[in-house]
Scaffold this active site. Sequence first.
Site, short mmCIF file in Angstrom:
data_model
loop_
_atom_site.label_atom_id
_atom_site.label_comp_id
_atom_site.label_asym_id
_atom_site.label_seq_id
_atom_site.Cartn_x
_atom_site.Cartn_y
_atom_site.Cartn_z
N ASP A 91 0.41 -1.44 0.26
CA ASP A 91 0.00 -0.15 0.01
C ASP A 91 0.77 1.22 0.12
O ASP A 91 1.99 0.83 -0.13
CB ASP A 91 -0.94 -0.65 1.08
CG ASP A 91 -0.24 -0.27 2.71
OD1 ASP A 91 1.00 -0.32 2.74
OD2 ASP A 91 -0.60 -0.62 3.02
N SER A 92 0.57 2.49 -0.12
CA SER A 92 1.08 3.51 0.23
C SER A 92 1.40 4.00 0.75
O SER A 92 2.56 5.08 1.18
CB SER A 92 0.24 4.49 -1.03
OG SER A 92 -0.94 5.06 0.16
N GLY A 93 0.85 3.80 2.53
CA GLY A 93 1.42 4.39 3.48
C GLY A 93 0.57 5.68 3.94
O GLY A 93 0.36 5.92 5.08
N GLY A 94 -0.21 5.97 2.68
CA GLY A 94 -1.41 6.94 3.37
C GLY A 94 -2.41 6.67 4.23
O GLY A 94 -2.44 6.84 5.36
N ASP A 145 -3.60 8.03 -1.27
CA ASP A 145 -4.79 8.52 -1.28
C ASP A 145 -4.74 9.69 0.18
O ASP A 145 -4.18 8.67 1.47
CB ASP A 145 -5.50 7.64 -1.39
CG ASP A 145 -5.35 6.48 -0.80
OD1 ASP A 145 -4.58 6.28 -0.02
OD2 ASP A 145 -6.47 5.39 -0.10
N GLN A 187 -11.73 7.35 -3.91
CA GLN A 187 -12.30 7.58 -2.94
C GLN A 187 -13.57 8.21 -3.20
O GLN A 187 -14.20 7.83 -3.99
CB GLN A 187 -11.54 8.34 -1.95
CG GLN A 187 -10.00 8.06 -1.76
CD GLN A 187 -10.23 6.91 -0.09
OE1 GLN A 187 -11.71 6.78 -0.11
NE2 GLN A 187 -9.47 6.35 0.42
N GLY A 214 -11.13 3.40 1.67
CA GLY A 214 -12.15 3.71 2.81
C GLY A 214 -13.37 2.81 3.09
O GLY A 214 -14.01 3.83 3.74
N ASP A 264 -7.73 -7.71 0.56
CA ASP A 264 -6.85 -7.92 2.13
C ASP A 264 -7.61 -7.42 3.21
O ASP A 264 -9.03 -6.51 2.87
CB ASP A 264 -5.62 -6.82 1.89
CG ASP A 264 -5.76 -6.18 2.12
OD1 ASP A 264 -6.43 -4.83 1.41
OD2 ASP A 264 -5.67 -5.22 3.31
N CYS A 302 -12.07 -28.79 6.86
CA CYS A 302 -10.76 -27.85 6.80
C CYS A 302 -9.93 -29.01 6.74
O CYS A 302 -9.85 -29.92 7.25
CB CYS A 302 -10.71 -27.20 7.28
SG CYS A 302 -9.22 -26.20 6.74
N CYS A 304 -7.00 -28.13 6.33
CA CYS A 304 -5.71 -27.21 6.83
C CYS A 304 -4.66 -28.56 8.11
O CYS A 304 -5.00 -29.18 8.32
CB CYS A 304 -5.68 -25.86 6.98
SG CYS A 304 -5.78 -25.80 8.27
N CYS A 307 -6.68 -28.37 11.22
CA CYS A 307 -7.61 -29.84 11.74
C CYS A 307 -7.14 -31.09 10.90
O CYS A 307 -8.85 -31.61 11.51
CB CYS A 307 -8.76 -28.23 10.60
SG CYS A 307 -9.43 -27.30 11.05
N HIS A 333 -4.88 -21.65 10.13
CA HIS A 333 -7.38 -22.39 9.37
C HIS A 333 -7.35 -21.01 9.10
O HIS A 333 -7.64 -21.25 8.20
CB HIS A 333 -7.02 -22.48 10.59
CG HIS A 333 -8.34 -23.20 10.23
ND1 HIS A 333 -9.31 -23.44 9.53
CD2 HIS A 333 -9.51 -22.01 10.39
CE1 HIS A 333 -10.52 -23.57 9.51
NE2 HIS A 333 -10.91 -22.53 10.01
#
Lengths: 387, 387
Positions: A91-94, A145, A187, A214, A264, A302, A304, A307, A333
């Site tokens: 990301d941009s850090g904004g 942004d 935005q 946002g 994300d 599951c 994984c 599990c 998991h």
Amino acid sequence: MALSFTLLATDGQARRGRLTTPHGPVETPIFMPVGTAATVKGLTPAQLLDLDAHLILANTYHLALRPGSELIADLGGLHRFMHWSRPILTDSGGYQVFSLAEKRDISDAGVRFRSHIDGRPLELTPERAIAIQEQLGADIIMCLDECPSSVDAEPAIQEAMRRTLQWAERCRAAQRRSDQALFGIVQGGLNPAWRIACAEALIKLDFPGYALGGFSVGEPTAQMLAVLDEAAAALPTDKPRYLMGVGTPADLIEGVARGIDLFDCVLPTRNGRNAQAFTASGTVKLRNAGHRTDPSPLDPECGCYTCQHFSRAYLHHLFSAGEMLGPTLVSLHNIAFYLGLMGQLRHAIEAGRFDAVRAEWLTKLGGADRGTADHNKGGWHPDAAAP
Amino acid sequence: MALSFTLLATDGQARRGRLTTPHGPVETPIFMPVGTAATVKGLTPAQLLDLDAHLILANTYHLALRPGSELIADLGGLHRFMHWSRPILTDSGGYQVFSLAEKRDISDAGVRFRSHIDGRPLELTPERAIAIQEQLGADIIMCLDECPSSVDAEPAIQEAMRRTLQWAERCRAAQRRSDQALFGIVQGGLNPAWRIACAEALIKLDFPGYALGGFSVGEPTAQMLAVLDEAAAALPTDKPRYLMGVGTPADLIEGVARGIDLFDCVLPTRNGRNAQAFTASGTVKLRNAGHRTDPSPLDPECGCYTCQHFSRAYLHHLFSAGEMLGPTLVSLHNIAFYLGLMGQLRHAIEAGRFDAVRAEWLTKLGGADRGTADHNKGGWHPDAAAP
């Protein structure tokens, strides 16, 4: 060409695509585990590979503060630093400047602030955000942004939108590396007209991908989805779309239904560290005394590592005893659950069965705690803010 | 027969052997990673298998208090509970009662004490120590002993020795399961004559293995080794010998030189969590600022996952940022280092080169911090005592 995107199939608004990056392909729609400080908390890269994670996210703000982007560049870039040879998005850090840093002073030039780690004064400008991300070397990077909350007052949101567009242009102009794809960020709060206007202005700059920023900062889910309906429709169909910091399993399903390709969220790892697991039948709180003697797996559906090999009783014990393995196993998991869900959605789109699969999942999830409490409480990225 | 021991080779006093247990073979001399609360802190069982750990230790005191040995038995025993299908050794809980519990009241009957977790009153007797360990189901179990410090006054040590012998007999009589090997524990402080007398009395009870207890609690290393010389020589050659809670890499080498077959110690994991790594050229403190920009691996001679893929700079960063992955990666390396060292010693004994390899190693280690500071400060087992 840093990035190509191929649309393989659609089912309603839902899209099945493939991103090609310098570090390999990414099948979309996809969920990105969050590796804030160049590590997905509690997991080794080998464990992430076992989970078949592809694209992961790292936070520019955290890495710029510690250990510093110049050092990471000197050490061969972020992929090598954290031993992740698959694609990375930064990301941009904004967002972090607006949510974590102290004494912010915003102007058209950029943001002056103080580090939340040691209080030293710093400045983030569009040019600096790009320079840092070029030092980190992710495959996908983001424009700086201004991130108002979607529930902020209208003038603040309009001002943020104006500045975000101006900064997007400067980010575009500042870009030097040709092997990174720079995404623009839409935005505009919860006003669909502003979102559409912002998207149209960004499209003129012809970014290789677009993000919706946002959201997931306190607004009701229904309102977010209503805006998504219109904002996603305003974006070009031949470019990937990224819904930043969202969300719960149900949010992901609804995002895919509206044509989103990338997601994300810190929920799988943050909740995992707090003994909360996502399962097909809702969230499971492993600290609850009811699990103390339970020989059954966390999620019988599951496959994984957690599990397959451990009981709820063992996981409960690990959290009672404060053992590191508890957070590791439940984070593992939860990521498996998120990645598995996205795999099912991809398959459903290919098979033209998306609506049915969506309905099935929402019924299953709707019958239980959807995890929205934590989601709305904490916002998204500042995973590393808590000690 | 729960356990058989075959002596494959000797070189001076050093022994190369093989233990056969219900959960598979153990090549000796061997180091046991410590899994106090049914988890080797920070590592998954899969990571321990990758390291080729064989025998691991778990602490009866901790498990009896939380989650309880009855529950573990109901869940299929310790191997299944913690998903470790290779051999396990449990201690008797005695050492922890003497080092962690509150308000101890010792008599020939047993020890009354209060839990260090919730203060509830408990009692540990020889019979109870065996019953608990039978519920846990480890391959090797230990007699309850009274554990004075080796630097305690002589009357206290003599009294502990007398009681330890009496309790050993009661443990032997209390044993019901035939698939567990019960080891006797030699006490006697730093007085070789008492150690020999204690060993001789235990040998009459014909245990399948013998441990030397009460070391590594503050005495000078040279004194421990002098006692070891005589105490180990008093033990039968056809039974395995376990030096409890010891120690640094140099201690392990010196123990092997004196005919010890089994070792356990929290140093690799505890130091790993504190950013201290063991290497062939001494300990490395990864928090030191000098590592901030260092692109080299932790230990260039090491083939472990950590050393193959990550720089000292990255490890330094993980500890600076308080990331869980730091403790995991350094614990993993430290266990790899300990297991690798023992593998080299086994090979040296087979090749009749033990003295040369011992001298080489002690020269390398002697030139640097041997890690004794931490070792003497903390004692051994109470790995889980700190929150």
